[in-house]
Design a protein around this motif. Structure first.
Motif, PDB file in Angstrom:
ATOM      1  N   HIS A  94      47.704   1.242  56.755  1.00 43.90           N
ATOM      2  CA  HIS A  94      47.847   1.952  55.480  1.00 43.90           C
ATOM      3  C   HIS A  94      48.482   3.329  55.683  1.00 43.90           C
ATOM      4  N   VAL A  95      48.076   4.017  56.728  1.00 39.79           N
ATOM      5  CA  VAL A  95      48.676   5.318  57.020  1.00 39.79           C
ATOM      6  C   VAL A  95      50.152   5.138  57.376  1.00 39.79           C
ATOM      7  N   ALA A  96      50.475   4.100  58.117  1.00 38.60           N
ATOM      8  CA  ALA A  96      51.876   3.814  58.457  1.00 38.60           C
ATOM      9  C   ALA A  96      52.683   3.486  57.208  1.00 38.60           C
ATOM     10  N   ASP A  97      52.072   2.842  56.218  1.00 32.31           N
ATOM     11  CA  ASP A  97      52.759   2.569  54.948  1.00 32.31           C
ATOM     12  C   ASP A  97      53.135   3.873  54.243  1.00 32.31           C
ATOM     13  N   ILE A  98      52.202   4.825  54.224  1.00 29.99           N
ATOM     14  CA  ILE A  98      52.507   6.129  53.623  1.00 29.99           C
ATOM     15  C   ILE A  98      53.644   6.795  54.379  1.00 29.99           C
ATOM     16  N   CYS A 144      53.328  18.043  47.994  1.00 26.12           N
ATOM     17  CA  CYS A 144      51.884  17.931  47.794  1.00 26.12           C
ATOM     18  C   CYS A 144      51.529  16.460  47.624  1.00 26.12           C
ATOM     19  N   MET A 145      50.468  16.050  48.260  1.00 29.16           N
ATOM     20  CA  MET A 145      50.015  14.665  48.172  1.00 29.16           C
ATOM     21  C   MET A 145      48.714  14.629  47.372  1.00 29.16           C
ATOM     22  N   HIS A 146      48.649  13.695  46.453  1.00 29.41           N
ATOM     23  CA  HIS A 146      47.446  13.481  45.651  1.00 29.41           C
ATOM     24  C   HIS A 146      46.879  12.125  46.032  1.00 29.41           C
ATOM     25  N   ALA A 147      45.592  12.079  46.325  1.00 32.61           N
ATOM     26  CA  ALA A 147      44.947  10.813  46.679  1.00 32.61           C
ATOM     27  C   ALA A 147      43.680  10.649  45.853  1.00 32.61           C
ATOM     28  N   TYR A 148      43.436   9.427  45.439  1.00 37.74           N
ATOM     29  CA  TYR A 148      42.296   9.115  44.591  1.00 37.74           C
ATOM     30  C   TYR A 148      41.529   7.931  45.167  1.00 37.74           C
ATOM     31  N   GLY A 202      42.105   5.757  48.487  1.00 43.45           N
ATOM     32  CA  GLY A 202      43.309   6.315  49.087  1.00 43.45           C
ATOM     33  C   GLY A 202      43.071   7.629  49.816  1.00 43.45           C
ATOM     34  N   VAL A 203      41.921   8.274  49.563  1.00 45.53           N
ATOM     35  CA  VAL A 203      41.617   9.566  50.191  1.00 45.53           C
ATOM     36  C   VAL A 203      41.613   9.487  51.713  1.00 45.53           C
ATOM     37  N   ILE A 261      44.142  11.606  54.219  1.00 42.84           N
ATOM     38  CA  ILE A 261      43.649  12.475  55.286  1.00 42.84           C
ATOM     39  C   ILE A 261      44.247  12.047  56.631  1.00 42.84           C
ATOM     40  N   GLY A 262      44.313  10.744  56.860  1.00 37.32           N
ATOM     41  CA  GLY A 262      44.923  10.238  58.092  1.00 37.32           C
ATOM     42  C   GLY A 262      46.375  10.653  58.213  1.00 37.32           C
ATOM     43  N   PHE A 263      47.125  10.527  57.108  1.00 43.90           N
ATOM     44  CA  PHE A 263      48.528  10.944  57.115  1.00 43.90           C
ATOM     45  C   PHE A 263      48.638  12.451  57.346  1.00 43.90           C
ATOM     46  N   ALA A 264      47.836  13.220  56.624  1.00 38.67           N
ATOM     47  CA  ALA A 264      47.893  14.682  56.731  1.00 38.67           C
ATOM     48  C   ALA A 264      47.555  15.165  58.133  1.00 38.67           C
TER      49      ALA A 264
END
Length: 72
Positions: A9-13, A26-30, A33-34, A38-41
């Motif tokens: 999922h992080v690789a998809d982002i 800016c990234m918004h996660a709900y 997806g949170v 966080i993993g991507f960030a």
């Protein structure tokens, strides 16, 4: 089943961000997806200007194989 691990999922982002040539955004996660945000960030902090996390504790739930089978 492949492609549903946290890292996938992080690789998809990462792939979407790269394809859109985004930086300093800016990234918004709900909800669920949170943890992915966080993993991507944590992997690409220099790409982000902000991170908005809504309605979910900062943890990744362990989904059982039974749950995954029902969700297919």
């Amino acid at each position: 089943m492949n492609g549903y691990a946290f890292e996938d999922h992080v690789a998809d982002i990462e792939a979407v961000v790269a394809a859109a040539n985004l930086s300093h955004f800016c990234m918004h996660a709900y909800s669920v997806g949170v943890p992915y945000a966080i993993g991507f960030a944590s992997r690409f902090p220099d790409l982000l200007r902000g991170l908005m996390l809504i309605d979910y504790p900062a943890r990744y739930p362990a989904f059982s194989t039974t749950w995954v089978s029902r969700a297919e």
